[in-house]
Design an enzyme around this catalytic site. Structure first.
Site, mmCIF file in Angstrom:
data_model
loop_
_atom_site.group_PDB
_atom_site.id
_atom_site.type_symbol
_atom_site.label_atom_id
_atom_site.label_comp_id
_atom_site.label_asym_id
_atom_site.label_seq_id
_atom_site.Cartn_x
_atom_site.Cartn_y
_atom_site.Cartn_z
ATOM 1 N N CYS A 1 2.439 3.119 -3.293
ATOM 2 C CA CYS A 1 1.682 4.168 -3.985
ATOM 3 C C CYS A 1 1.271 5.292 -3.044
ATOM 4 C CB CYS A 1 0.420 3.597 -4.629
ATOM 5 S SG CYS A 1 0.749 2.373 -5.913
ATOM 6 N N HIS B 1 -33.846 1.973 16.197
ATOM 7 C CA HIS B 1 -32.734 2.937 16.219
ATOM 8 C C HIS B 1 -33.171 4.384 16.044
ATOM 9 C CE1 HIS B 1 -29.820 -0.192 16.622
ATOM 10 N NE2 HIS B 1 -30.281 -0.831 15.563
ATOM 11 N N CYS C 1 -7.692 -2.229 -4.917
ATOM 12 C CA CYS C 1 -6.259 -1.905 -4.961
ATOM 13 C C CYS C 1 -5.445 -3.194 -5.030
ATOM 14 C CB CYS C 1 -5.841 -1.096 -3.731
ATOM 15 S SG CYS C 1 -6.088 0.675 -3.916
ATOM 16 N N CYS D 1 0.845 -1.193 0.000
ATOM 17 C CA CYS D 1 0.000 0.000 0.000
ATOM 18 C C CYS D 1 0.879 1.240 0.000
ATOM 19 C CB CYS D 1 -0.890 0.023 1.241
ATOM 20 S SG CYS D 1 -1.845 -1.472 1.518
ATOM 21 N N CYS E 1 -27.801 -7.498 12.653
ATOM 22 C CA CYS E 1 -29.107 -6.895 12.949
ATOM 23 C C CYS E 1 -30.214 -7.577 12.137
ATOM 24 C CB CYS E 1 -29.098 -5.401 12.634
ATOM 25 S SG CYS E 1 -28.533 -4.358 13.995
ATOM 26 N N CYS F 1 -35.400 -1.189 10.770
ATOM 27 C CA CYS F 1 -34.257 -0.659 11.540
ATOM 28 C C CYS F 1 -34.699 0.526 12.382
ATOM 29 C CB CYS F 1 -33.145 -0.189 10.597
ATOM 30 S SG CYS F 1 -32.679 -1.337 9.298
#
Lengths: 108, 251
Positions: free
Chosen positions: B69, B171, B104, B66, B212, B167
């Site tokens: 670059c 939440h 990558c 990594c 979940c 959800c």
């Protein structure tokens, strides 16, 4: 994890007689031996059963560990800074492997 | 003086509460908050450490790392975690940070992609994410992301599973309440990948989605699916301005 990674924290410098905090953490599954896998077979126990910290070769802290200690266990304890040197840490696995780490301290 | 100090702090790191949006951090006990803040006590940092080694390890047919670059991650990767998911021109769709890292590997390094939730992918993602610590989550204002954000919002409000729970029921409507012994947070995503005590290890945001979904007895979607990327985008937008906490400690 394939290979255990540990991290230790020792104050790099301390005054003679000072109480210092030492902290250590290591990656380990700490498999209790009481769980079963998806097909109902018992997962064999694999824990670190002993931790030892030595200060210039003298054991200053040790602990026996048992199942139900958390995975990736973290530990903090205190000792007295007596002389410059090296603290070595050893975690002993059920399979006999010993994971080690060390840290230097300068005492003035 | 106090004002100056608070301004300086505000510049130093984004706040844990933005408007009515609260990081999961604010639902933790102070002991767990201290654990997260402690560079050594936060077990997620073990993965960050392993990620640092991976960052510099050459791999693949191109024998590149990594760092070849991107150089020093502390500068090159700063802000990256805060801006993902992002549009990918080649795939003509948005991708998450894990997918970016694997692209990558396959395209630049000639190395095999890491499996989702493998220790390697979690480690490198945590390491890259850590470089954005305290920065506000701020996805680029990219109109191409908008359809995905909308799909994510619809997903969030859609009942699913045998329990017929959306959800948002937990939440949004019940955030702050207890679900049996557990404390419901707003389900913000600013801390991922997280060190979750229940898992005894790290998990990506998509592992949390799957967890979940299974919790309401719904069939989880695949890792990297468009559904989950849409959900990632929606949640990042919802929590815009919250600080990156990677690796956060959560129960």
């Amino acid at each position: 994890m394939s290979e255990a990674i540990s991290r230790v924290r020792v104050p790099p410098k301390a005054a003679k007689g000072e109480v210092i905090e030492i902290r250590a953490v290591i990656t380990h599954p700490m498999e209790s031996g009481q769980r079963v896998n998806e097909v109902g077979q018992r997962v064999p126990r694999k824990i670190i059963n002993r931790f030892v910290c030595s200060y210039n070769g003298v054991e200053v802290f040790a602990a026996d560990w048992f199942p139900s200690i958390t995975a990736n266990p973290y530990l903090s304890f205190h000792t007295v800074a007596t002389e410059s040197g090296t603290l070595t840490f050893a975690w002993v696995d059920d399979d006999g492997t010993v994971y080690t780490a060390s840290a230097k301290i300068e005492v003035s | 003086m106090l004002v100056l100090v608070s301004v300086a702090l505000a510049q130093d790191r984004a706040p844990y509460t933005v408007g009515d949006q609260r990081s999961g951090y604010t639902y933790l006990t102070k002991e767990l908050q201290a654990q997260q803040n402690d560079e050594l006590g936060n077990q997620g940092m073990l993965w960050v450490e392993r990620g640092a080694a991976l960052w510099n390890a050459a791999a693949g047919t191109a024998a590149k790392s990594c760092a070849t670059c991107h150089g020093d991650a502390a500068t090159g990767m700063k802000g990256v975690r805060a801006s993902y998911p992002k549009w990918n021109d080649a795939l003509k769709k948005p991708i998450g940070l894990e997918q970016r890292i694997n692209l990558c590997r396959t395209e630049q390094m000639g190395a095999p992609a890491f499996a989702w939730e493998s220790e390697a992918l979690l480690s490198i993602t945590a390491y890259v994410g850590r470089q954005s610590l305290g920065l506000a989550v701020a996805l680029p204002r990219d109109p191409r992301l908008e359809p995905y954000r909308q799909a994510g919002e619809a997903f969030y409000n859609q009942r699913r599973g045998q329990w017929q729970l959306a959800c948002s029921y937990c939440h949004v409507e019940q955030a702050g309440q207890h679900l049996r012994g557990d404390h419901l947070s707003q389900g913000q995503t600013n801390g991922f990948p997280i060190y979750r005590l229940l898992w005894d290890g790290m998990g990506s945001v998509q592992r949390m989605f799957r967890w979940c979904n299974e919790g309401v007895r719904a069939e989880p979607y695949d890792y990297g699916s468009d559904e989950y990327i849409g959900l990632e985008i929606y949640l990042a937008e919802r929590g815009r301005g919250l600080p990156v906490e990677t690796p956060a400690v959560r129960r």
